[in-house]
Design an enzyme around this catalytic site. Sequence first.
Site, PDB file in Angstrom:
ATOM      1  N   ASP A 103      75.946  52.019  55.808  1.00 26.88           N
ATOM      2  CA  ASP A 103      76.849  50.984  55.301  1.00 26.88           C
ATOM      3  C   ASP A 103      77.986  51.633  54.513  1.00 26.88           C
ATOM      4  OD1 ASP A 103      75.042  49.156  56.306  1.00 26.88           O
ATOM      5  OD2 ASP A 103      74.039  48.823  54.372  1.00 26.88           O
TER       6      ASP A 103
HETATM    7  N1  URA Z   1      69.615  50.574  55.079  1.00 32.14           N
HETATM    8  C1  URA Z   1      70.639  49.868  54.539  1.00 32.14           C
HETATM    9  O1  URA Z   1      70.450  48.773  54.044  1.00 32.14           O
HETATM   10  N2  URA Z   1      71.867  50.423  54.577  1.00 32.14           N
HETATM   11  C2  URA Z   1      72.124  51.635  55.079  1.00 32.14           C
HETATM   12  O2  URA Z   1      73.276  52.101  55.060  1.00 32.14           O
HETATM   13  C3  URA Z   1      71.037  52.356  55.642  1.00 32.14           C
HETATM   14  C4  URA Z   1      69.793  51.795  55.622  1.00 32.14           C
END
Ligand code: URA
Length: 238
Positions: A103
């Site tokens: 993310d």
């Molecule tokens: N889980 C999440 O919520 N975000 C990420 O970037 C990776 C794993």
Amino acid sequence: MRLDKFFSSQSLASRKEVKTLVRQGRITVNGEPAKISDIQIDPECDIILLDGKNVSYKKHIYIMLNKPQGVVSATEDRQHTTVLDLVPPPLYRSGLFPAGRLDKDTEGFVLLTDDGDFAHRILSPKKHVPKTYQAVIDQPVNQTDIALFQEGITLADGTVCMSAQLNVLDPGPQPLVEIVLQEGKYHQIKRMFESRGKKVLSLKRTKIGGLDLDPNLAPGECREILHKERFKILESPK
Ligand code: URA
């Protein structure tokens, strides 16, 4: 492969620069000076020298990036810096892409490569290459959370996750925890904690398979993954 393509694929010189190098007689193929820049060569067999020095050939490149927050795991974006924007020219190749997304507000280990088969091997849940994360949670984590993560937690939309390990590294009102996932669903860790009524305050990927994020890489920095490290990625974490 064409000689000029070979040089550009290895980020050594542009096609135009290869023309000049050829004109200057600085490139030899199997001991003979190359006469034109677009001759066909076999990069695996032919001996290519530039200024008398061997030009080594790498079919693919594998890069470890310490992604900072605010950068998107995409190859192109009009508004935001992408993980590819952080790759310096000597490591850059066309066809590079992130093997797995984090993310925008997640930091840590992103693997960039131009090798589609290798990316598939580390991304497919069937291949069981675990990804390890550290997270700070807004409230204490208990034995029920740990047991449910282990069992396979059910998200709010009914999706059942594969078994995941949850370890408390530093307990407290806002604990630091480690999570090991075998798959990569959208916002998975945030949604796993949400289903327990908890919030992820910060998230960092620290390991892919058995390979740790290099602690010498500052956020935004990257380096090439060594040949022997590539095998560690396919091992289970110790
Ligand atoms: N889980 C999440 O919520 N975000 C990420 O970037 C990776 C794993």
